[in-house]
Write an enzyme that holds these catalytic residues in place. Structure first.
Site, PDB file in Angstrom:
ATOM      1  N   GLU A  37      14.464 -52.843  41.041  1.00 48.13           N
ATOM      2  CA  GLU A  37      15.528 -53.708  40.875  1.00 48.13           C
ATOM      3  C   GLU A  37      15.344 -54.838  41.639  1.00 48.13           C
ATOM      4  O   GLU A  37      14.484 -55.033  43.177  1.00 48.13           O
ATOM      5  CB  GLU A  37      16.924 -53.018  42.816  1.00 48.13           C
ATOM      6  CG  GLU A  37      17.555 -52.150  41.757  1.00 48.13           C
ATOM      7  CD  GLU A  37      17.110 -50.747  43.339  1.00 48.13           C
ATOM      8  OE1 GLU A  37      16.981 -51.176  44.440  1.00 48.13           O
ATOM      9  OE2 GLU A  37      17.713 -49.649  43.006  1.00 48.13           O
ATOM     10  N   GLU A  68      18.181 -45.090  41.751  1.00 48.55           N
ATOM     11  CA  GLU A  68      16.792 -44.817  41.612  1.00 48.55           C
ATOM     12  C   GLU A  68      16.428 -43.509  41.715  1.00 48.55           C
ATOM     13  O   GLU A  68      15.384 -43.428  41.283  1.00 48.55           O
ATOM     14  CB  GLU A  68      16.460 -44.670  43.722  1.00 48.55           C
ATOM     15  CG  GLU A  68      16.080 -46.527  44.268  1.00 48.55           C
ATOM     16  CD  GLU A  68      17.777 -46.635  44.495  1.00 48.55           C
ATOM     17  OE1 GLU A  68      18.609 -46.355  44.139  1.00 48.55           O
ATOM     18  OE2 GLU A  68      17.719 -48.296  45.041  1.00 48.55           O
ATOM     19  N   PHE A  91      13.080 -51.095  49.660  1.00 46.90           N
ATOM     20  CA  PHE A  91      13.172 -50.085  50.622  1.00 46.90           C
ATOM     21  C   PHE A  91      12.627 -48.656  50.880  1.00 46.90           C
ATOM     22  O   PHE A  91      13.139 -48.185  50.384  1.00 46.90           O
ATOM     23  CB  PHE A  91      13.726 -50.549  51.843  1.00 46.90           C
ATOM     24  CG  PHE A  91      14.303 -52.081  52.114  1.00 46.90           C
ATOM     25  CD1 PHE A  91      15.533 -52.709  51.144  1.00 46.90           C
ATOM     26  CD2 PHE A  91      14.376 -52.872  53.224  1.00 46.90           C
ATOM     27  CE1 PHE A  91      15.868 -54.485  51.372  1.00 46.90           C
ATOM     28  CE2 PHE A  91      14.624 -53.873  53.548  1.00 46.90           C
ATOM     29  CZ  PHE A  91      15.075 -54.399  52.535  1.00 46.90           C
ATOM     30  N   ASP A  93      13.202 -47.244  52.997  1.00 43.40           N
ATOM     31  CA  ASP A  93      14.323 -46.895  53.667  1.00 43.40           C
ATOM     32  C   ASP A  93      15.134 -45.687  52.244  1.00 43.40           C
ATOM     33  O   ASP A  93      16.014 -44.718  53.112  1.00 43.40           O
ATOM     34  CB  ASP A  93      15.129 -47.001  54.732  1.00 43.40           C
ATOM     35  CG  ASP A  93      14.323 -48.254  55.683  1.00 43.40           C
ATOM     36  OD1 ASP A  93      14.330 -48.296  56.312  1.00 43.40           O
ATOM     37  OD2 ASP A  93      13.474 -49.113  55.036  1.00 43.40           O
ATOM     38  N   PHE A  94      15.569 -46.146  51.322  1.00 42.47           N
ATOM     39  CA  PHE A  94      15.927 -45.194  50.089  1.00 42.47           C
ATOM     40  C   PHE A  94      15.842 -44.100  49.425  1.00 42.47           C
ATOM     41  O   PHE A  94      16.046 -43.814  48.674  1.00 42.47           O
ATOM     42  CB  PHE A  94      16.310 -46.905  49.643  1.00 42.47           C
ATOM     43  CG  PHE A  94      16.995 -47.930  49.783  1.00 42.47           C
ATOM     44  CD1 PHE A  94      17.092 -48.146  51.238  1.00 42.47           C
ATOM     45  CD2 PHE A  94      16.578 -49.060  49.124  1.00 42.47           C
ATOM     46  CE1 PHE A  94      17.977 -49.588  51.144  1.00 42.47           C
ATOM     47  CE2 PHE A  94      16.846 -50.605  49.701  1.00 42.47           C
ATOM     48  CZ  PHE A  94      17.523 -50.665  50.763  1.00 42.47           C
ATOM     49  N   HIS A 137      16.168 -49.725  56.865  1.00 41.58           N
ATOM     50  CA  HIS A 137      16.026 -51.194  56.794  1.00 41.58           C
ATOM     51  C   HIS A 137      14.893 -51.792  57.211  1.00 41.58           C
ATOM     52  O   HIS A 137      14.523 -52.860  57.321  1.00 41.58           O
ATOM     53  CB  HIS A 137      17.355 -52.107  56.789  1.00 41.58           C
ATOM     54  CG  HIS A 137      17.364 -52.123  55.355  1.00 41.58           C
ATOM     55  ND1 HIS A 137      19.143 -51.697  55.663  1.00 41.58           N
ATOM     56  CD2 HIS A 137      18.253 -52.326  54.011  1.00 41.58           C
ATOM     57  CE1 HIS A 137      20.067 -51.586  54.425  1.00 41.58           C
ATOM     58  NE2 HIS A 137      19.154 -52.084  53.843  1.00 41.58           N
TER      59      HIS A 137
HETATM   60  C1  LIG Z   1      19.604 -47.074  47.547  1.00 42.15           C
HETATM   61  C2  LIG Z   1      19.202 -48.407  47.972  1.00 42.15           C
HETATM   62  N1  LIG Z   1      19.508 -49.192  46.697  1.00 42.15           N
HETATM   63  C3  LIG Z   1      19.083 -49.973  46.743  1.00 42.15           C
HETATM   64  C4  LIG Z   1      19.989 -50.714  48.098  1.00 42.15           C
HETATM   65  C5  LIG Z   1      18.924 -52.268  48.363  1.00 42.15           C
HETATM   66  N2  LIG Z   1      20.637 -53.263  47.836  1.00 42.15           N
HETATM   67  C6  LIG Z   1      21.886 -53.528  48.471  1.00 42.15           C
HETATM   68  S1  LIG Z   1      22.627 -54.753  48.357  1.00 42.15           S
HETATM   69  C7  LIG Z   1      22.141 -54.071  46.413  1.00 42.15           C
HETATM   70  C8  LIG Z   1      23.151 -54.671  45.842  1.00 42.15           C
HETATM   71  C9  LIG Z   1      24.538 -54.790  45.756  1.00 42.15           C
HETATM   72  O1  LIG Z   1      25.445 -54.618  44.796  1.00 42.15           O
HETATM   73  P1  LIG Z   1      26.537 -54.450  44.525  1.00 42.15           P
HETATM   74  O2  LIG Z   1      27.169 -52.966  44.627  1.00 42.15           O
HETATM   75  O3  LIG Z   1      27.565 -55.217  43.611  1.00 42.15           O
HETATM   76  O4  LIG Z   1      27.283 -55.027  46.253  1.00 42.15           O
HETATM   77  P2  LIG Z   1      27.259 -56.355  46.714  1.00 42.15           P
HETATM   78  O5  LIG Z   1      25.416 -56.805  47.449  1.00 42.15           O
HETATM   79  O6  LIG Z   1      27.819 -57.553  44.798  1.00 42.15           O
HETATM   80  O7  LIG Z   1      28.530 -56.621  47.306  1.00 42.15           O
HETATM   81  C10 LIG Z   1      20.735 -53.724  46.769  1.00 42.15           C
HETATM   82  C11 LIG Z   1      20.387 -52.759  44.977  1.00 42.15           C
HETATM   83  C12 LIG Z   1      20.411 -49.788  49.020  1.00 42.15           C
HETATM   84  N3  LIG Z   1      20.416 -50.818  49.867  1.00 42.15           N
HETATM   85  N4  LIG Z   1      20.459 -48.507  48.950  1.00 42.15           N
END
Ligand SMILES: Cc1ncc(C[n+]2csc(CCOP(=O)(O)OP(=O)(O)O)c2C)c(N)n1
Lengths: 339, 346
Positions: A37, A68, A91, A93-94, A137
């Site tokens: 990502e 993932e 991370f 943690d995920f 995190h």
């Molecule tokens: C399982 C997991 N994968 C990746 C992340 C990292 N991450 C945090 S926010 C995000 C993007 C999320 O996008 P969206 O759901 O569209 O929400 P927005 O941030 O646009 O509000 C990612 C990839 C995470 N927190 N948890």
């Protein structure tokens, strides 16, 4: 840094060292590609792929959906086809949302297939705290990945090690979990301590897995650690030196395989062991290192201490995180208790 | 037609949420100058602000009661405000203070307010299963409360989301899944990660209704949510909603947004759902002074919460070792700072 034979002038941040090895391997082998990502246009949230998109394009530096299970599992499948994918878990943690692909497939397929299948992939992932990102995190989970059989586990602490270990990780025929500490990467918005930026040769070189590195030689106490805490241990060693205590700092560099011999050799010399880990205390790295020494060198052991995260999720507020995370002062205090 | 009083409540919450995010941005960046250092300043760690997404929060939460459950993702403040989370204690939590909602342990991505059944999580889509569980509890207890799970459009590619839709559908649970589509998942535009433009279409695969609200008009959201929440309350099962919103700021504070075309950024700030609702209020005959009073009161409330939060003490470091279990095991455990494996100091 004992292994640096040649004199090298050029210093790199840890992320540059890591990226340089990836770029080199991608040039040399069309079968290497990177997915994760925000690894393409963003260059990796922690600079793990910074600049790679420009050279290799979206086909080989692939942004993927936030799925993932699908993309880590897809890396396993592509690896079993003989490709050499590198897949990034943003991370560590995920890991929970995709652990089955990691543990029941990536880690086990070689063995379950009686050796007829191999999984030559690298799982890169950011680890660690120090910036108040709280319980979901900030973990390192070193012990979790090292505990489950079937994965080689790499934790660099300097740019030099990051590059050499990454070359080895990509060339290795087994799944390698490459855990880079955010605080060491040299990211603009998360200043690194001085230590991880080191001279790095431009040519490729490998650091074999299972070779710990004595980052500081000393006669009085052996401090065994990894990742960020190599630098905190070195800081502690500097101030202990002022009190006349000469500490040796052993950087494990890989947890699987674990270089037990270097640990034992050091403890046989110093008679004292302090193990420092940013992961949870119980059932983890500190216990494993202590057990290694009590199994093999009990007679040489005069004192032992562990410094680790207590068994609690990592709290958010600054005073709480600082309280739970091992600081240089905690390492010094532990060493002093052994004297 | 929506009652004027309800429109005014939604307007107040939207202004509160917008002002809150703008003020947090200021507070956050203070102490991170001249060079941005994530761990410096009065608010440490990551900060995901929701300016531009208020309509999705108020249009749905306007239909909820305190005993209804809401789970939010990593971008939670606007939803928390619309759900009635204690603003002072939430702010204190974000500033890492002892009197915060979670005693400084959770932080801005992990806010819990059981008084209004609100929780959020930083792991993508992971609020969906617990929302289904809250719906399950309501169903088993024969209560008419409902649960709402908020998530971003980037989160709808996650397994936990799909599994929860199916689970809620097959058990006819009183749940509404609300996708806030702000077009971006950090640096990844929607078209790079899915071939389906309208996320609410995913509902079809689970035989539940899916609705998309194509613009962040609070009234349109309110009307669509009225049907979805009503359906859940009447025990007719779950609904999937997708609402177009806009990300006016970076993904997190400090995000350089170099991946984002400039015109996309300007477009996101040009369309303002708060202006739109304000125009609606005027069209319904609400006086300018009334609107100004609502706005001033909302802004004052935010200022008061921030001031209060900053006055609160930081937590005692020793409290880090508390709260691990609801029933703490007796005897010394490894969560105890004094615990020493070797049997005591020295
Ligand atoms: C399982 C997991 N994968 C990746 C992340 C990292 N991450 C945090 S926010 C995000 C993007 C999320 O996008 P969206 O759901 O569209 O929400 P927005 O941030 O646009 O509000 C990612 C990839 C995470 N927190 N948890």
């Amino acid at each position: 840094m004992s292994e640096q034979q040649e004199v090298v002038e050029r210093e790199l941040t840890m992320s540059r060292g890591m990226v340089e090895a990836i770029a080199h391997e991608m040039r040399a082998n069309d079968e290497v590609f990177y997915m994760g990502e925000d690894v393409a246009d963003y260059g990796g949230i922690f600079d793990s792929t910074e600049g790679l998109l420009d050279e290799f394009g979206h086909d080989r530096i692939m942004d993927v959906p936030i799925s993932e299970t699908a993309y880590l599992g897809a890396a396993v499948g592509a690896a079993q086809e003989g490709m050499r994918p590198i897949a990034e878990l943003m991370f560590v943690d995920f890991f929970g949302v995709a652990m089955d692909q990691i543990y029941n497939q990536m880690a086990k397929n070689t063995y379950m297939s009686g050796g007829s299948v191999s999984v030559p992939m690298v799982l890169t992932t950011a680890v660690g705290g120090t910036y108040n990102d709280a319980a979901q995190h900030s973990q390192t989970l070193y012990g979790t990945f090292a505990h489950l059989p079937g994965m080689k586990v790499v934790v660099p602490s300097t740019a030099y090690d990051a590059k050499g270990l990454m070359h080895n990780a990509i060339r290795d025929d087994d799944p390698v979990v490459y855990m880079f500490h955010k605080r060491l990467m040299g990211i603009g918005w998360m200043p690194a301590p001085d230590g991880p930026k080191t001279p790095v040769p431009e040519t490729d070189y490998t650091i074999p897995f299972g070779s710990a590195d004595v980052k500081r030689e000393g006669a009085d106490v052996t401090i065994v650690t990894l990742g960020l805490h190599v630098h905190r241990a070195l800081d502690a060693a500097d101030s202990l030196a002022e009190d006349g205590i000469d500490a040796e700092v052993v950087d494990l560099r890989t947890l699987v395989p674990l270089d037990r011999e270097t640990i034992l050799e050091s403890v046989r010399k110093t008679g004292t062991l302090v193990v420092v880990d940013e992961d949870y205390r119980s059932y983890g790295v500190t216990g494993e290192v202590v057990a290694t020494v009590t199994d093999e060198a009990l007679a040489h052991l005069d004192a032992v201490e562990r410094v680790a995260m207590p068994d609690i999720p990592i709290p958010y507020a600054r005073p709480l995180e600082t309280e739970t995370q091992p600081q240089a002062a905690d390492i010094e205090a532990a060493v002093e208790r052994t004297q | 037609m929506v009652a004027i009083s309800e429109l005014q409540e939604m307007y107040t919450d939207m202004v509160t949420a917008r002002h809150y995010e703008e003020r947090l941005q200021e507070e956050y960046l203070e102490g991170k100058q001249p060079a941005f250092d994530i761990s410096a300043g009065p608010i440490p760690g990551e900060l995901h602000l929701a300016a531009g997404q208020e309509a999705a929060a108020v249009g749905v939460c306007q239909h909820l009661r305190d005993d209804d459950t809401v789970t939010a993702p990593h971008r939670p403040h606007h939803v928390a405000i619309a759900k009635g989370v204690d603003l002072k204690r939430m702010t204190a939590e974000i500033f890492g203070r002892e009197s915060g909602l979670c005693r400084g342990k959770g932080g801005h991505m992990h806010l819990f307010d059981p008084d209004v059944n609100f929780a959020c999580s930083g792991i993508i889509a992971e609020g969906c299963p617990p929302a289904a569980g809250a719906g399950l509890a309501a169903q088993k207890r024969n209560s008419d409360s409902v649960a709402v799970a908020y998530l971003g459009e980037g989160a709808i590619d996650q397994g936990g989301f799909f599994e929860s839709l199916n689970f809620a559908a097959v058990h006819d649970l009183p749940v509404v899944f609300v996708i806030e589509d702000n077009d971006w998942a950090i640096s990844m535009p929607k078209e790079r990660v899915t071939d389906v433009d309208d996320g609410s279409q995913r509902a079809a695969g689970f035989d539940m209704p899916g609705v998309r609200v194509d613009h962040d008009d609070a009234v349109a959201v309110y009307e669509a949510a009225e049907r979805a929440v009503g359906r859940a309350r009447d025990r007719n099962g779950p609904t999937l909603m997708e609402i177009q919103v806009h990300r006016r700021m970076g993904h997190f504070m400090g995000d350089p947004q170099t991946y984002r075309p400039e015109d996309d950024q300007t477009a996101a700030t040009e369309r303002d759902s708060i202006d739109r609702l304000e125009a609606d209020l005027r069209a319904r005959g609400v006086e300018d002074t009334t609107i100004k009073n609502l706005r001033d009161a909302a802004e004052d409330r935010v200022e008061e919460a921030i001031e209060w939060a900053k006055d609160q003490p930081e937590p005692d470091p020793e409290t880090a070792h508390e709260d691990m279990f609801a029933n703490p095991p007796s005897g010394v455990t490894d969560t105890d700072p004094e615990f020493d494996l070797m049997g005591g100091d020295d």
